[in-house]
Scaffold this active site. Structure first.
Site, PDB file in Angstrom:
ATOM      1  N   LYS A 135      26.098  -6.719  22.179  1.00 30.49           N
ATOM      2  CA  LYS A 135      27.364  -5.979  22.220  1.00 30.49           C
ATOM      3  C   LYS A 135      28.310  -6.360  21.076  1.00 30.49           C
ATOM      4  O   LYS A 135      28.125  -5.883  19.970  1.00 30.49           O
ATOM      5  CB  LYS A 135      27.976  -6.115  23.613  1.00 30.49           C
ATOM      6  N   ASP A 139      23.577 -15.745  29.850  1.00 29.66           N
ATOM      7  CA  ASP A 139      23.500 -14.408  29.262  1.00 29.66           C
ATOM      8  C   ASP A 139      24.916 -13.964  28.921  1.00 29.66           C
ATOM      9  O   ASP A 139      25.671 -13.523  29.775  1.00 29.66           O
ATOM     10  CB  ASP A 139      22.830 -13.436  30.239  1.00 29.66           C
ATOM     11  N   TYR A 185      23.063  -8.368  35.627  1.00 26.47           N
ATOM     12  CA  TYR A 185      22.138  -7.524  34.878  1.00 26.47           C
ATOM     13  C   TYR A 185      21.812  -8.230  33.575  1.00 26.47           C
ATOM     14  O   TYR A 185      22.708  -8.735  32.895  1.00 26.47           O
ATOM     15  CB  TYR A 185      22.787  -6.163  34.592  1.00 26.47           C
TER      16      TYR A 185
END
Ligand SMILES: *Cc1c(COP(=O)(O)O)cnc(C)c1O
Length: 425
Positions: free
Chosen positions: A265, A237, A142
């Site tokens: 994050k 990523d 994702y």
């Protein structure tokens, strides 16, 4: 009706599904989502005053636990000086410089407000840099919710992708190739089939959005070698893995230097902050230096930058990642032992401060293997643990997180609760 249930009913009148991000709705596990009121350290409390040990950590950012005093103080001090200027600040330089120092593949970085923005911008940049359109992603990874990335594999392995969400034009999806994770041959074939057409390969260097899947070292090596050989940009990523699996992030652990990387994050410490960065030659193609447009009203927001700097200062403490990794490892070992004692088909593994739990005899290595695990058994586990005050991600297909605030006693309490669940399995 419980307070959580009545809030959920009300929320559903005004917010689609009652939530501002879909997995929060508990659709996968069933039941009523908890509405949270406050948290400190490893614990948080719902509106009914019930306390939970938190193994989600806001889906990754809270590596120091809830409301770490130094992070909160940094945000409060920043707030008193002004919420946003829409003009440069000194702290932004400090954060960009720190990211470049801690992650040597970054020669320059740009700050944005979400992981989705970071990956979307990195992909646009890679396309603008190469003048090519095709993007390769891997099944089960994702990378946020921009159009190019909400794509599933076409009918054949090497056919172009199809939209996996309503509202994504097929014309956009067909510029994305979706390949199996951990499969170097599929990537070799894709480059052979599309020479000089692939702009970028984007990969989660440790996959954390289909539960936790470890990369085979030869897979990451193939990503690096093939992109270099074919003039494509390799994008790691690291929105989830960045400063989560180690201070050097996944690229440091595996010794691979990507061309571009994305972070989010942890680097925002619980505030909306993300970044993308990499080779100077590529980064200089971004506006205002180059032709690839990218911008953000609140990019580099002073409060978010203050939270990020405070967080990244604390994770640099001696032994920080050793202790964090040991806690996650102990949790996984303890859960596996408890399951084994009662012959439950269960496995678990961790890397740094993230972990995967699987109702399957061995940890999966691909999306297909993850999908074959026993989701119904996970759901029973989830609800039993929730009832006992241990909050895991409400889905069998998400990774879990421990924070530096989780003590050994906390971990042991969770293992004990799990043992009771497995005894009745
Ligand atoms: C969470 C995540 C994103 C998206 O970040 P948001 O801040 O939710 O937009 C992108 N990539 C990875 C690997 C993620 O884990």
């Amino acid at each position: 009706m419980s307070l959580n249930a009545s809030l959920f009913a009300k929320a559903q009148r005004f917010i689609p599904g009652g939530v501002n991000s879909p997995v929060r709705a508990f659709r996968s596990v069933g039941g009523v989502p908890r509405f949270f009121a406050k948290g400190t350290g490893a614990r948080f409390q719902d509106v009914e005053g019930r306390e939970y040990l938190d193994y989600v950590g806001s889906w990754g950012p809270l590596i120091l636990g809830h409301a770490h005093p130094e992070v909160v103080a940094a945000v409060q001090e920043a707030a008193e000086r002004g919420l946003s200027f829409g003009a440069p600040t000194e702290a932004e330089i400090e954060l960009a410089e720190l990211l470049c120092r801690l992650v040597p593949s970054l020669e320059m970085a740009r700050l944005v407000s979400s992981g989705t923005e970071a990956t979307m911008s990195a992909i646009r940049l890679a396309r603008g840099y190469s003048g090519r359109d095709l993007l390769v992603k891997f099944e089960g990874c994702y990378h946020g919710h921009s159009d190019s990335l909400l794509v599933k594999a076409g009918s054949g392995l090497l056919t172009f992708g199809n939209p996996s969400s309503g509202g994504v034009p097929a014309d956009i999806a067909r510029h994305t190739l979706v390949l199996p994770y951990n499969d170097p041959e599929a990537l070799t074939d894709a480059f052979a089939r599309h020479p000089d057409a692939i702009a970028a390969v984007i990969v989660e260097p440790v996959a954390g959005n289909m539960n936790l899947i470890m990369p085979r070292p030869e897979f990451l090596a193939a990503c690096r070698e093939l992109t270099a050989r074919h003039g494509a940009t390799l994008i790691f990523d690291e929105v989830m893995t960045g400063f989560r699996v180690g201070l050097g992030s996944a690229q440091g652990l595996y010794g691979i230097t990507p061309d571009l990387s994305t972070f989010g994050k942890v680097i925002g410490g619980g505030m909306p902050l993300a970044a993308f960065g990499g080779k100077r030659e590529i980064m200089e193609k971004i506006s205002p230096l180059g032709p690839v447009y990218q911008a953000g009203t609140l990019s580099g927001n002073p409060l978010a930058v203050a939270a990020g700097l405070a967080t990244l200062r604390l994770v640099q403490a001696d032994g920080f990642y050793e202790t964090l990794s040991a806690r996650a490892r102990r949790l996984c070992e303890g859960l596996c032992q408890a399951a084994e004692k009662h012959n439950a088909p269960f496995s678990a593994q961790s890397i740094g401060g993230m972990f995967g739990l699987y109702f399957a005899p061995t940890p999966p290595a691909s999306f297909a293997e993850v999908m074959a695990s026993d989701a119904a058994a996970f759901n029973r586990f989830f609800h039993a643990m929730l009832e006992a005050g241990h909050y895991f991600a409400p889905s069998a297909f998400e990774a879990g997180f421990v924070s530096a605030a989780h003590s050994e006693a906390d971990i042991n309490a969770t293992i004990e609760a799990a043992e009771q669940f497995f005894a009745a399995f």
